[in-house]
Design a protein around this motif. Structure first.
Motif, mmCIF file in Angstrom:
data_model
loop_
_atom_site.group_PDB
_atom_site.id
_atom_site.type_symbol
_atom_site.label_atom_id
_atom_site.label_comp_id
_atom_site.label_asym_id
_atom_site.label_seq_id
_atom_site.Cartn_x
_atom_site.Cartn_y
_atom_site.Cartn_z
ATOM 1 N N VAL A 267 -15.263 -20.099 21.395
ATOM 2 C CA VAL A 267 -14.547 -18.889 21.802
ATOM 3 C C VAL A 267 -15.427 -17.685 21.461
ATOM 4 O O VAL A 267 -15.710 -17.426 20.291
ATOM 5 N N LEU A 268 -15.847 -16.949 22.486
ATOM 6 C CA LEU A 268 -16.738 -15.808 22.326
ATOM 7 C C LEU A 268 -15.945 -14.517 22.517
ATOM 8 O O LEU A 268 -15.435 -14.248 23.607
ATOM 9 N N ALA A 269 -15.841 -13.722 21.465
ATOM 10 C CA ALA A 269 -15.062 -12.488 21.549
ATOM 11 C C ALA A 269 -15.895 -11.349 22.120
ATOM 12 O O ALA A 269 -17.065 -11.182 21.765
ATOM 13 N N HIS A 270 -15.282 -10.598 23.017
ATOM 14 C CA HIS A 270 -15.772 -9.350 23.597
ATOM 15 C C HIS A 270 -16.620 -9.573 24.854
ATOM 16 O O HIS A 270 -16.178 -9.274 25.950
ATOM 17 N N ALA A 271 -17.890 -9.981 24.709
ATOM 18 C CA ALA A 271 -18.727 -10.273 25.887
ATOM 19 C C ALA A 271 -18.767 -9.099 26.857
ATOM 20 O O ALA A 271 -18.638 -9.272 28.071
ATOM 21 N N ILE A 272 -19.000 -7.916 26.340
ATOM 22 C CA ILE A 272 -18.999 -6.717 27.180
ATOM 23 C C ILE A 272 -20.316 -6.550 27.924
ATOM 24 O O ILE A 272 -20.333 -6.216 29.119
ATOM 25 N N HIS A 273 -21.417 -6.792 27.247
ATOM 26 C CA HIS A 273 -22.729 -6.417 27.777
ATOM 27 C C HIS A 273 -23.590 -7.641 28.104
ATOM 28 O O HIS A 273 -24.797 -7.653 27.846
ATOM 29 N N LEU A 274 -23.003 -8.660 28.683
ATOM 30 C CA LEU A 274 -23.752 -9.877 29.008
ATOM 31 C C LEU A 274 -24.700 -9.634 30.182
ATOM 32 O O LEU A 274 -24.379 -8.922 31.129
ATOM 33 N N GLN B 218 -15.569 -20.171 16.777
ATOM 34 C CA GLN B 218 -15.315 -18.805 17.251
ATOM 35 C C GLN B 218 -16.340 -17.853 16.649
ATOM 36 O O GLN B 218 -16.761 -17.999 15.497
ATOM 37 N N THR B 219 -16.739 -16.877 17.442
ATOM 38 C CA THR B 219 -17.678 -15.867 16.969
ATOM 39 C C THR B 219 -17.623 -14.676 17.910
ATOM 40 O O THR B 219 -16.856 -14.649 18.870
ATOM 41 N N HIS B 220 -18.447 -13.676 17.614
ATOM 42 C CA HIS B 220 -18.525 -12.474 18.445
ATOM 43 C C HIS B 220 -19.799 -12.498 19.272
ATOM 44 O O HIS B 220 -20.800 -13.096 18.869
ATOM 45 N N ILE B 221 -19.753 -11.807 20.404
ATOM 46 C CA ILE B 221 -20.954 -11.687 21.223
ATOM 47 C C ILE B 221 -20.925 -10.386 22.018
ATOM 48 O O ILE B 221 -19.880 -9.993 22.557
ATOM 49 N N SER B 222 -22.033 -9.679 22.014
ATOM 50 C CA SER B 222 -22.269 -8.526 22.903
ATOM 51 C C SER B 222 -21.091 -7.562 22.933
ATOM 52 O O SER B 222 -20.628 -7.146 23.991
ATOM 53 N N GLU B 223 -20.650 -7.168 21.736
ATOM 54 C CA GLU B 223 -19.546 -6.211 21.652
ATOM 55 C C GLU B 223 -20.053 -4.783 21.777
ATOM 56 O O GLU B 223 -19.406 -3.938 22.393
ATOM 57 N N ASN B 224 -21.218 -4.516 21.201
ATOM 58 C CA ASN B 224 -21.745 -3.166 21.082
ATOM 59 C C ASN B 224 -23.250 -3.225 21.367
ATOM 60 O O ASN B 224 -23.925 -4.146 20.929
ATOM 61 N N ARG B 225 -23.757 -2.240 22.090
ATOM 62 C CA ARG B 225 -25.190 -2.304 22.464
ATOM 63 C C ARG B 225 -26.098 -2.270 21.242
ATOM 64 O O ARG B 225 -27.138 -2.952 21.217
ATOM 65 N N GLY B 226 -25.724 -1.510 20.223
ATOM 66 C CA GLY B 226 -26.520 -1.509 19.005
ATOM 67 C C GLY B 226 -26.515 -2.865 18.330
ATOM 68 O O GLY B 226 -27.543 -3.312 17.790
ATOM 69 N N GLU B 227 -25.376 -3.529 18.362
ATOM 70 C CA GLU B 227 -25.253 -4.883 17.811
ATOM 71 C C GLU B 227 -26.161 -5.853 18.564
ATOM 72 O O GLU B 227 -26.830 -6.705 17.957
ATOM 73 N N VAL B 228 -26.192 -5.740 19.887
ATOM 74 C CA VAL B 228 -27.032 -6.628 20.697
ATOM 75 C C VAL B 228 -28.505 -6.437 20.330
ATOM 76 O O VAL B 228 -29.246 -7.414 20.100
ATOM 77 N N ASP B 229 -28.936 -5.177 20.255
ATOM 78 C CA ASP B 229 -30.348 -4.899 19.930
ATOM 79 C C ASP B 229 -30.704 -5.430 18.555
ATOM 80 O O ASP B 229 -31.781 -6.030 18.357
ATOM 81 N N TYR B 230 -29.821 -5.224 17.587
ATOM 82 C CA TYR B 230 -30.093 -5.656 16.223
ATOM 83 C C TYR B 230 -30.153 -7.182 16.142
ATOM 84 O O TYR B 230 -31.002 -7.756 15.434
#
Length: 522
Positions: free
Chosen positions: A298-305, A260-272
């Motif tokens: 399991v990928l949490a969030h996945a908002i900005h894929l 399990q991990t996080h992915i693409s929750e926040n645009r700043g997070e994606v850029d970083y």
């Protein structure tokens, strides 16, 4: 219930697929001694009950009758939550993700180095989760090995089905100095120790251990917190751990260890993330190039894929945990869950405490509905109204139909069922149950009711006597013919999903054992 056979008669609702459920006002079900469903008859009239039971070798005296206003549904499956953040519930909503982590989350998680605090907190976390109707939970703990063992103990002793993960966080400079692991080697060593510890935990009962085979109730899950918190050495090591434990599996049908991990929750997070991993084409590619994107991920969030990420996740058959409450609360965005469903991705719901401010999956269901409506309102309405019949009118009236669906990539418009539309009640119910089971690679065991599956279930009561003032229970009784009873049952479920709370949850069963609810311990 586990250890003996229980016969249940009354109202049952179970999901079938993202568009369909079965609402069964007169269902007869037998739960065996191992906590699995032995048999299930969708419809038995009360005057035929003795005959149906006789054919199965039972008598009516052995039946547990559900009251009018009560019904049974599968237990909720929370595919993403942080056990160590429950003490922070309701705090930090003024921040977005990265500032929220630094100012609110990491200071609290660091307190779990104190094992007395961890024990007090984690047992309360699991108790609250169960009483809210969550029968299966994917937990993030902290980076502390011994405290994470306490969380595993709590879920095992209290009887919740759970995946327990110790966070991997070895990248210096990205986490506070007081809350970072000393090295990738130490992070992986502790993770391996946790896996061994969890796999040594005793089952809740000998009967349940038979029913859950080949997978126990409590299992380890590899938990690289997110790409920002981990070095490539650590991510590669997690992949190697997964491979090694799969080769050493104890049962030929045992799946790969979950991740399990996080992915693409926040645009700043994606850029970083892409700055830290310049060789990666995308956020999803970071995990893929380290061998961590697979059918048990399991990928949490996945908002900005991106479109390419959606295709990659589908190819790898990874699952997405939709966490709408957290996404609203931290102003992260709105995940296009309808599109993901149309694309054939596995999707479930998560509370994401404490980015999400509620422990209840009911809240996640409600905000998933709102999120889908937000997306649908962004689509321009049709330019020409169409004639459609009003359900209560003898003549047709001019009304705008639902917004047109923008087809997902490589998907014919005629097959687009969910994208850019509000999600139906059946879909929301599916996401909280069978959809979550798919994400956790457990759909053969839980998430719906059928013979051979585990009895992970909630007994719900929507009558006014429960004291849940948000539910109008004065009209909850099932009267009329079978079709009228079915419609009323569906209405009662909808009322519960949108207006109910833990006071409506009478009993919570996991693997046939009573483990929570208002009647528990009384």
């Amino acid at each position: 219930m586990s250890g003996s056979v229980a016969i249940i008669y009354g109202s049952v609702v179970t999901p079938v697929d993202p568009r369909t459920w079965k609402a069964l006002p007169r269902c007869l079900m037998a739960v065996g001694s191992t906590g699995n469903i032995d048999w299930m008859l969708d419809h038995v009239e009360e005057n035929k009950l003795a005959e149906a039971l006789s054919q199965k070798g039972y008598v009516t005296g052995q039946v547990v009758y559900l009251k009018d206003g009560e019904f049974i549904i599968p237990g909720f499956i929370d595919t993403h939550t942080h056990a160590a953040q429950f003490p922070n519930l309701g705090k930090g909503g003024q921040y977005e993700l990265l500032d929220w982590l630094q100012n609110v989350t990491f200071p609290k998680e660091a307190e779990f180095a104190d094992l007395d605090f961890a024990k007090e907190a984690y047992y309360d976390v699991v108790r609250r989760s169960l009483d809210c109707g969550t029968t299966t939970s994917c937990y993030y703990a902290t980076l502390h090995l011994d405290a994470t063992k306490i969380l595993a103990d709590a879920t095992s002793r209290l009887g919740q089905r759970a995946f327990i993960g110790k966070c991997n966080m070895d990248r210096k400079g990205q986490s506070p100095e007081y809350y970072v692991e000393e090295s990738a080697e130490k992070s992986l060593e502790d993770t391996s120790s946790l896996i061994s510890y969890i796999r040594s935990l005793p089952p809740i009962s000998s009967h349940a251990s038979i029913g859950t085979a080949p997978e126990p109730l409590v299992q380890p899950i590899l938990t690289p917190r997110f790409a920002i918190s981990c070095t490539s050495e650590c991510l590669n090591g997690i992949r190697d751990l997964a491979d090694r434990h799969y080769r050493q599996r104890r049962h030929p049908n045992e799946p790969r260890i979950r991740i399990q991990t996080h992915i693409s929750e926040n645009r700043g997070e994606v850029d970083y993330t892409l700055q830290l991993y310049p060789d990666a084409h995308s956020y999803a590619h970071v995990y893929d190039m380290h061998g961590l994107l697979g059918d048990t991920t399991v990928l949490a969030h996945a908002i900005h894929l991106t479109d390419d990420e959606i295709r990659l996740i589908k190819e790898r058959n990874a699952g997405i945990s939709h966490c709408p409450t957290s996404n609203f609360n931290l102003r992260s965005g709105v995940a296009p869950v309808g599109r993901y469903l149309d694309e054939g991705l596995k999707v479930g719901l998560g509370t994401d405490v404490s980015g999400g401010y509620s422990t209840s999956m009911l809240n996640a269901i409600q905000n998933a509905s709102i999120a889908s409506k937000v997306i649908s309102m962004k689509i321009p309405p049709p330019s020409v109204p169409q004639e459609i019949p009003h359900p209560e009118a003898a003549v047709t009236t001019k009304q705008l139909v639902s917004p047109p669906v923008t087809p997902p990539s490589e998907l014919a418009e005629s097959n687009a069922r969910f994208a850019n539309r509000q999600l139906p009640i059946q879909t929301l119910f599916y996401l909280a149950t069978l959809g979550g089971a798919n994400v956790c690679s457990l759909s053969e065991k839980i998430g719906s009711f059928s013979p051979g599956k585990s009895f992970d279930a909630l007994v719900v009561n929507v009558l006014d006597e429960r004291g849940a003032i948000g539910v109008w229970g004065k009209e909850a009784k099932l009267d009329g013919d079978l079709e009228a009873k079915r419609r009323k049952l569906e209405e009662n479920l909808e009322r519960f999903l949108f207006c109910g709370d833990d006071r409506n949850i009478q009993k919570v069963y996991v693997q046939g054992c009573l483990v929570g609810g208002r009647a528990f311990g009384k």
